[in-house]
Design an enzyme around this catalytic site. Sequence first.
Site, PDB file in Angstrom:
ATOM      1  N   ASN A  58     -44.835  -8.615 -28.578  1.00  0.00           N
ATOM      2  CA  ASN A  58     -45.557  -7.162 -28.092  1.00  0.00           C
ATOM      3  C   ASN A  58     -46.551  -7.164 -27.220  1.00  0.00           C
ATOM      4  O   ASN A  58     -46.868  -6.181 -26.578  1.00  0.00           O
ATOM      5  CB  ASN A  58     -46.067  -6.256 -29.258  1.00  0.00           C
ATOM      6  CG  ASN A  58     -47.335  -6.517 -29.740  1.00  0.00           C
ATOM      7  OD1 ASN A  58     -47.825  -7.780 -29.359  1.00  0.00           O
ATOM      8  ND2 ASN A  58     -47.890  -5.735 -29.944  1.00  0.00           N
ATOM      9  N   ALA A  78     -41.330  -4.565 -37.017  1.00  0.00           N
ATOM     10  CA  ALA A  78     -42.860  -4.477 -37.638  1.00  0.00           C
ATOM     11  C   ALA A  78     -42.973  -5.469 -38.621  1.00  0.00           C
ATOM     12  O   ALA A  78     -44.018  -5.871 -38.556  1.00  0.00           O
ATOM     13  CB  ALA A  78     -43.059  -2.947 -37.665  1.00  0.00           C
ATOM     14  N   LYS A 112     -38.579  -5.752 -28.163  1.00  0.00           N
ATOM     15  CA  LYS A 112     -39.468  -6.826 -28.318  1.00  0.00           C
ATOM     16  C   LYS A 112     -38.877  -8.169 -28.693  1.00  0.00           C
ATOM     17  O   LYS A 112     -39.558  -9.184 -28.598  1.00  0.00           O
ATOM     18  CB  LYS A 112     -40.067  -6.420 -29.950  1.00  0.00           C
ATOM     19  CG  LYS A 112     -41.155  -5.135 -29.760  1.00  0.00           C
ATOM     20  CD  LYS A 112     -42.014  -4.783 -31.132  1.00  0.00           C
ATOM     21  CE  LYS A 112     -42.935  -3.991 -30.644  1.00  0.00           C
ATOM     22  NZ  LYS A 112     -43.589  -3.527 -32.027  1.00  0.00           N
ATOM     23  N   ASP A 141     -49.135  -7.115 -33.211  1.00  0.00           N
ATOM     24  CA  ASP A 141     -48.867  -6.049 -34.293  1.00  0.00           C
ATOM     25  C   ASP A 141     -49.332  -6.492 -35.680  1.00  0.00           C
ATOM     26  O   ASP A 141     -50.095  -5.559 -36.349  1.00  0.00           O
ATOM     27  CB  ASP A 141     -47.289  -5.915 -34.560  1.00  0.00           C
ATOM     28  CG  ASP A 141     -46.946  -4.839 -33.196  1.00  0.00           C
ATOM     29  OD1 ASP A 141     -47.678  -4.145 -32.748  1.00  0.00           O
ATOM     30  OD2 ASP A 141     -45.605  -5.116 -32.944  1.00  0.00           O
ATOM     31  N   SER A 174     -46.511   7.811 -25.536  1.00  0.00           N
ATOM     32  CA  SER A 174     -47.148   6.607 -25.957  1.00  0.00           C
ATOM     33  C   SER A 174     -48.696   6.782 -25.659  1.00  0.00           C
ATOM     34  O   SER A 174     -49.065   7.369 -24.578  1.00  0.00           O
ATOM     35  CB  SER A 174     -46.951   5.191 -25.433  1.00  0.00           C
ATOM     36  OG  SER A 174     -47.978   4.404 -25.654  1.00  0.00           O
TER      37      SER A 174
HETATM   38  P1  NAP Z   1     -36.685  -1.818 -37.502  1.00  0.00           P
HETATM   39  O1  NAP Z   1     -36.882  -3.056 -36.816  1.00  0.00           O
HETATM   40  O2  NAP Z   1     -35.573  -1.107 -37.004  1.00  0.00           O
HETATM   41  O3  NAP Z   1     -36.971  -2.334 -39.123  1.00  0.00           O
HETATM   42  C1  NAP Z   1     -36.581  -1.381 -39.905  1.00  0.00           C
HETATM   43  C2  NAP Z   1     -36.414  -1.864 -41.290  1.00  0.00           C
HETATM   44  O4  NAP Z   1     -36.331  -0.704 -42.381  1.00  0.00           O
HETATM   45  C3  NAP Z   1     -35.200  -2.909 -41.667  1.00  0.00           C
HETATM   46  O5  NAP Z   1     -35.485  -3.943 -42.447  1.00  0.00           O
HETATM   47  C4  NAP Z   1     -34.311  -1.820 -42.327  1.00  0.00           C
HETATM   48  O6  NAP Z   1     -33.485  -2.416 -43.215  1.00  0.00           O
HETATM   49  C5  NAP Z   1     -35.138  -0.976 -43.274  1.00  0.00           C
HETATM   50  N1  NAP Z   1     -34.909   0.196 -43.599  1.00  0.00           N
HETATM   51  C6  NAP Z   1     -34.152   1.270 -42.911  1.00  0.00           C
HETATM   52  N2  NAP Z   1     -34.049   2.203 -43.414  1.00  0.00           N
HETATM   53  C7  NAP Z   1     -34.018   2.061 -44.803  1.00  0.00           C
HETATM   54  C8  NAP Z   1     -33.647   2.721 -46.119  1.00  0.00           C
HETATM   55  N3  NAP Z   1     -33.353   4.098 -46.101  1.00  0.00           N
HETATM   56  N4  NAP Z   1     -33.845   1.886 -47.183  1.00  0.00           N
HETATM   57  C9  NAP Z   1     -34.123   0.706 -47.015  1.00  0.00           C
HETATM   58  N5  NAP Z   1     -34.350  -0.014 -45.978  1.00  0.00           N
HETATM   59  C10 NAP Z   1     -34.494   0.679 -44.863  1.00  0.00           C
HETATM   60  O7  NAP Z   1     -38.126  -0.926 -37.226  1.00  0.00           O
HETATM   61  P2  NAP Z   1     -39.632  -1.366 -36.940  1.00  0.00           P
HETATM   62  O8  NAP Z   1     -39.768  -1.524 -35.736  1.00  0.00           O
HETATM   63  O9  NAP Z   1     -39.623  -2.627 -37.875  1.00  0.00           O
HETATM   64  O10 NAP Z   1     -40.477  -0.101 -37.543  1.00  0.00           O
HETATM   65  C11 NAP Z   1     -40.412   0.181 -39.042  1.00  0.00           C
HETATM   66  C12 NAP Z   1     -41.567   1.272 -39.013  1.00  0.00           C
HETATM   67  O11 NAP Z   1     -42.780   0.657 -38.733  1.00  0.00           O
HETATM   68  C13 NAP Z   1     -41.042   2.726 -38.222  1.00  0.00           C
HETATM   69  O12 NAP Z   1     -41.543   3.704 -38.949  1.00  0.00           O
HETATM   70  C14 NAP Z   1     -42.165   2.462 -37.188  1.00  0.00           C
HETATM   71  O13 NAP Z   1     -42.586   3.589 -36.664  1.00  0.00           O
HETATM   72  C15 NAP Z   1     -43.279   1.753 -37.795  1.00  0.00           C
HETATM   73  N6  NAP Z   1     -44.029   1.036 -36.727  1.00  0.00           N
HETATM   74  C16 NAP Z   1     -45.522   1.069 -36.709  1.00  0.00           C
HETATM   75  C17 NAP Z   1     -46.340   0.449 -35.743  1.00  0.00           C
HETATM   76  C18 NAP Z   1     -47.648   0.850 -35.598  1.00  0.00           C
HETATM   77  O14 NAP Z   1     -48.488   0.357 -34.614  1.00  0.00           O
HETATM   78  N7  NAP Z   1     -48.454   1.595 -36.567  1.00  0.00           N
HETATM   79  C19 NAP Z   1     -45.715  -0.478 -34.856  1.00  0.00           C
HETATM   80  C20 NAP Z   1     -44.259  -0.859 -34.954  1.00  0.00           C
HETATM   81  C21 NAP Z   1     -43.498  -0.152 -36.021  1.00  0.00           C
HETATM   82  P3  NAP Z   1     -32.034  -3.126 -42.929  1.00  0.00           P
HETATM   83  O15 NAP Z   1     -32.493  -4.448 -42.347  1.00  0.00           O
HETATM   84  O16 NAP Z   1     -31.323  -3.342 -44.187  1.00  0.00           O
HETATM   85  O17 NAP Z   1     -31.468  -2.023 -41.929  1.00  0.00           O
END
Ligand code: NAP
Length: 292
Positions: free
Chosen positions: A94, A137, A73, A109, A22
């Site tokens: 967060n 997110a 989270k 976030d 991180s």
């Molecule tokens: P998460 O809680 O696991 O949620 C992922 C979401 O994406 C879920 O709704 C999931 O759907 C969907 N998904 C996953 N694979 C998919 C696919 N093949 N087709 C369609 N939908 C799909 O993850 P998260 O923490 O929200 O993170 C999501 C992204 O945001 C990651 O890439 C992470 O690196 C990024 N992020 C960035 C920041 C930043 O500060 N820039 C902060 C946090 C996260 P289902 O519900 O159907 O499984």
Amino acid sequence: MNIEYDKTKKFACLLGSPVAHSISPAMHNYSFEKLGVDAKYYAVDVNADGLEDVMKDIRATDFLGANVTMPLKTEIIKYLDKLDISSQLAGAVNTIVPINGQLVGYTTDGAGFVDSLREINVDVEGKDILILGAGGAATSVIVELAIDKANSITIAKRFNKTIGDVLEFANRVTTKTNVKTSVIDIEDNNAIKEAILHRHILINATPVGMTSNKTLIDKSFLRKELVVCDLIYEPPMTKLLKDASDIGCKYINGKYMLLYQGARSFKLWTELNMPVEEVKDLYFKPDYKSQH
Ligand code: NAP
């Protein structure tokens, strides 16, 4: 706690696993030093099993505050005394802030994401927005978009076992903020194409594009007037962003969201503004955003 720390300074940390990679310790420690805040920020690698003990240890420190990342989270909520309105709506935390002996949970976030859009001169007020994904997110971002008066928010989500929770979440956001929300099937290409046609901003909040050169959005659906955001920052240019750049859209990756969510947390702990321009130059270059 599984770390040695300096007991002469206020204690701040990132809780989650993995956390070794991180950037948060570097940006917060730089800012503490620069602004003369007598505190030190550590990365504490902990998962749900070890969290209760770590929280007891933290309450015994001269605690300034903490960030919380995956996979904690939601899990963290049961160890806190209160939640602010965004965390209540998003069901995620967060940032932890000690206030009058109580630990209060916030989520920065979503606000960090909205702040990051200023880098490309985009304001969310009055905008129609399509967000892909409904995970941790996405929910924080959706809550902030609604608080910041987006005109409408469409959530594209797989119609699987979590669809009921997402429909409930969308209803809750509309009830609390009066912002129109809807949920469409992310696997229905016609619905996605139609939605994009009528939206100002498209946000990828799924991990698709992180470990492969894939995108959920057909390049032909993009048009120049659309603002395209990817919360992913590694790789910095996902296939979605490359396509957006080819079409001539404004675009931005998730690195600035990371910076600004940190700046928001820093302000909650210290009431000071993080020196973001310096932090940006030190830890967030090169830029991965459109230049127009
Ligand atoms: P998460 O809680 O696991 O949620 C992922 C979401 O994406 C879920 O709704 C999931 O759907 C969907 N998904 C996953 N694979 C998919 C696919 N093949 N087709 C369609 N939908 C799909 O993850 P998260 O923490 O929200 O993170 C999501 C992204 O945001 C990651 O890439 C992470 O690196 C990024 N992020 C960035 C920041 C930043 O500060 N820039 C902060 C946090 C996260 P289902 O519900 O159907 O499984």
